[in-house]
Design an enzyme around this catalytic site. Structure first.
Site, PDB file in Angstrom:
ATOM      1  CG  ASP A  67      20.156 -23.577  33.344  1.00 61.12           C
ATOM      2  OD1 ASP A  67      21.370 -23.832  33.383  1.00 61.12           O
ATOM      3  OD2 ASP A  67      19.713 -22.460  33.047  1.00 61.12           O
ATOM      4  CG  ASN A 136      14.529 -12.966  28.609  1.00 58.55           C
ATOM      5  OD1 ASN A 136      15.331 -13.295  29.493  1.00 58.55           O
ATOM      6  ND2 ASN A 136      13.847 -13.848  27.917  1.00 58.55           N
ATOM      7  CG  HIS A 138      16.706 -16.017  31.099  1.00 62.53           C
ATOM      8  ND1 HIS A 138      16.603 -16.040  29.727  1.00 62.53           N
ATOM      9  CD2 HIS A 138      17.962 -16.434  31.372  1.00 62.53           C
ATOM     10  CE1 HIS A 138      17.747 -16.452  29.209  1.00 62.53           C
ATOM     11  NE2 HIS A 138      18.586 -16.688  30.176  1.00 62.53           N
ATOM     12  CD  GLU A 143      13.368 -17.726  28.738  1.00 64.34           C
ATOM     13  OE1 GLU A 143      13.735 -16.578  29.077  1.00 64.34           O
ATOM     14  OE2 GLU A 143      13.785 -18.296  27.721  1.00 64.34           O
TER      15      GLU A 143
END
Ligand code: GLP
Length: 254
Positions: A67, A136, A138, A143
């Site tokens: 990314d 979280n 990801h 996400e």
């Protein structure tokens, strides 16, 4: 899934570097998928040391990063391109023609995402993909959501990720709110995946990802469906698994 529990972060980094070095030795023209974040820093350092000591040849290797932040140019110190150049590409002598990262400055991010996805395909797909895990759950910048995004795409970062990233920026307004990321489908197409998790902050989410239900609310949980996943966690990151699962039989201590 094969789970390795490392005594500490240094052991985790050494072992991960060994696996990447082995891939390059066995297949000198391999395609590696790479990750950013703090977790792989030790592994990249160990890999650079190993490459120098053992004369590893990276001249035919190609790499694709997961990314990049939208709006940051490659020479911005917080861009993932800059991070990779500093941590790995320059020390290994890898050139821009070997190393691929989405262009965060592309005027049409959807087009850039499609181009990136096609470039991975054209390279023959990823042989070994490195992953970290967000607090979280990801992976890349996929996400928690109500579905698993398939292809490389532009994504809005969640507030929890934006605040986690804020430590790298001087002011809150500078923290990017969007990124171009490989999709879950892109990641799952990799032939082998290595997930690294370090620190007590990852213990709960690692357990949920590897032993909880497969759900887009915990994007890393999809890894349970991939046929060749290796996980290296340091002892504190593996603590919740050790407590709740009594460590599965296929685990190995490092
Ligand atoms: C960012 C990256 C992820 C990375 C995550 C965790 O969100 N896009 O690829 O896994 O951070 O970072 P850290 O390793 O610093 O905990």
């Amino acid at each position: 899934m094969r789970l390795m529990v490392a005594a500490d972060y240094d052991r985790l980094s050494e072992k991960a570097a060994d696996l990447f070095a082995a891939e390059v030795t066995l297949q000198p023209d391999c395609v590696l998928g790479l990750a950013t974040g703090s977790t792989p820093v030790g592994m990249y350092r160990a890999l650079v040391d190993k490459a120098r000591r053992e004369n590893l040849d990276f001249s035919q290797v190609r790499t694709f990063n997961l990314d990049e932040y939208r709006g940051l140019a490659g020479d911005h110190p917080q861009s993932y391109r800059y991070f990779m150049e500093q941590q790995l590409f320059r020390p290994l002598g890898m050139t821009a023609s070997q190393t691929f990262i989405p262009d965060g400055m592309a005027s049409d991010p959807d087009k850039e995402a499609a181009r990136y996805e096609a470039a991975i395909e054209a390279a023959g797909g990823i042989d070994l993909q490195l992953l970290g895990i967000g607090g979280n759950g990801h992976i890349g910048f996929n996400e928690p959501a109500d579905h698993f995004p398939v292809h490389t795409h532009l994504t809005a970062l969640t507030e929890s990720t934006i605040s986690a990233n804020a430590r790298f920026f001087d002011r809150m307004e500078e923290v990017p709110r969007e990124a171009i990321t490989m999709g879950i489908g892109t990641i799952l197409k990799a032939r082998r995946i290595l997930l690294l998790a370090s620190g007590a902050g990852k213990a709960e989410i690692l357990w949920r990802a590897l032993y909880g239900p497969v759900t887009p609310q915990v994007p890393a949980s999809i890894l349970q469906l991939h046929p060749d996943v290796w996980v290296i966690a340091d002892r504190v990151a593996a603590a919740e698994i050790a407590k709740r699962e009594k460590l599965p039989p296929q685990h190995e201590d490092l």
